[in-house]
Enzyme design. Structure first.
Site, short mmCIF file in Angstrom:
data_model
loop_
_atom_site.label_atom_id
_atom_site.label_comp_id
_atom_site.label_asym_id
_atom_site.label_seq_id
_atom_site.Cartn_x
_atom_site.Cartn_y
_atom_site.Cartn_z
N ASN A 89 -50.26 34.91 50.74
CA ASN A 89 -51.35 35.87 50.58
C ASN A 89 -52.65 35.22 50.09
OD1 ASN A 89 -49.83 38.09 51.43
ND2 ASN A 89 -48.96 38.38 49.39
N THR A 90 -52.52 34.29 49.14
CA THR A 90 -53.72 33.63 48.61
C THR A 90 -54.44 32.88 49.72
OG1 THR A 90 -52.56 33.31 46.52
CG2 THR A 90 -54.57 32.00 46.85
N ASP A 102 -46.55 30.11 49.38
CA ASP A 102 -45.40 30.90 48.95
C ASP A 102 -45.41 32.20 49.77
OD1 ASP A 102 -43.23 31.51 47.25
OD2 ASP A 102 -44.51 32.48 45.79
N LYS A 135 -42.75 27.24 51.08
CA LYS A 135 -41.58 28.05 50.71
C LYS A 135 -41.50 29.19 51.71
CE LYS A 135 -41.24 28.57 45.94
NZ LYS A 135 -41.42 29.43 44.73
P1 IMP Z 1 -48.94 32.70 47.39
O1 IMP Z 1 -47.76 33.58 47.05
O2 IMP Z 1 -48.68 31.92 48.66
O3 IMP Z 1 -50.21 33.50 47.42
O4 IMP Z 1 -49.04 31.62 46.23
C1 IMP Z 1 -49.94 31.76 45.20
C2 IMP Z 1 -49.81 30.69 44.15
O5 IMP Z 1 -48.61 30.92 43.42
C3 IMP Z 1 -49.71 29.25 44.60
O6 IMP Z 1 -50.93 28.65 44.93
C4 IMP Z 1 -49.13 28.63 43.34
O7 IMP Z 1 -50.18 28.37 42.41
C5 IMP Z 1 -48.24 29.73 42.80
N1 IMP Z 1 -46.81 29.45 43.07
C6 IMP Z 1 -46.08 29.89 44.11
N2 IMP Z 1 -44.81 29.43 44.02
C7 IMP Z 1 -44.78 28.66 42.90
C8 IMP Z 1 -43.74 27.88 42.26
O8 IMP Z 1 -42.58 27.78 42.70
N3 IMP Z 1 -44.11 27.22 41.12
C9 IMP Z 1 -45.36 27.29 40.59
N4 IMP Z 1 -46.35 27.99 41.16
C10 IMP Z 1 -46.06 28.67 42.29
#
Ligand code: IMP
Ligand code: MG
Length: 186
Positions: free
Chosen positions: A109-110, A106, A134
């Site tokens: 960052n993770t 998404d 995304k």
């Molecule tokens: P990041 O923003 O890439 O660090 O995403 C962190 C975490 O947010 C992902 O591993 C998912 O667990 C959660 N996440 C991000 N987008 C969605 C979504 O649309 N539905 C459910 N969980 C999400």
């Protein structure tokens, strides 16, 4: 918790489409990793259904391991990165061909933080396989070597992705109707 039918705006990726794509990814990974040195790393918990199905389509010998991380809250950031390992790997990844298996990228960052802390452990190679991308929401520049689907900027659930920890079991990826969803009271 509500029945999923009550909060489902639309099915974004149905079970058949998901499984067909995962089979393709498995074939591609099997062709790319042939020397039995592959280690799949799954970040708990969202990546579990994807890891299980993907692994069954990887025909080259491989191992798997799991880790869990939690984000640092505001004011708790440390220079070592923005995530804290809450469950570490059981495997020494030094010299392994590591493939990080994620449900969704998404903001990125993770995964950027996880990649950073894995790189320090000196794997032979380190790549990323994400089921969903995304891209519109991206903040961190993370490489995605194997991508299942690019999806629009909508909140999705199912197939590992949760809403307050529920619905990870659904065999499809659906869009949440946020007007109908009632989060459990805390
Ligand atoms: P990041 O923003 O890439 O660090 O995403 C962190 C975490 O947010 C992902 O591993 C998912 O667990 C959660 N996440 C991000 N987008 C969605 C979504 O649309 N539905 C459910 N969980 C999400
Ligand atoms: Mg999550």
């Amino acid at each position: 918790m509500q029945d999923y039918h009550d909060i489902l705006a639309e099915i974004l990726i149905d079970e058949k489409t998901l499984q067909a794509r995962i089979r393709e990814l498995g074939a591609q990974i099997s062709a790319d990793y042939t020397d039995g040195n592959l280690l799949l790393i799954c970040v708990l918990r969202g990546g579990v259904p994807f890891l299980v199905d993907l692994s069954r389509h990887i025909t080259s010998p491989h191992t798997m391991d799991f880790m869990a991380v939690s984000s640092y809250g505001v004011g708790r950031r440390e220079s070592s990165g923005s995530v804290r390992v809450t469950l570490d790997l059981q495997t020494d990844i030094r010299g392994k061909d590591v493939l990080l298996v994620e449900d969704i990228v998404d903001s990125g960052n993770t995964i950027a933080s996880v990649l950073e802390l894995l790189q320090v452990r000196q794997p032979k190679s380190l790549k990323v396989c994400a089921l969903l991308d995304k891209a519109e929401r991206r903040e961190a520049n993370v490489p995605i070597h194997y991508r299942g689907f690019s999806i629009p900027n909508k909140f999705v659930f199912g197939y590992g992705l949760d809403l307050d920890e529920y619905y990870r079991n659904l065999p499809f990826v659906g869009v949440v109707d946020l007007e109908k969803y009632k989060p459990p009271s805390c």
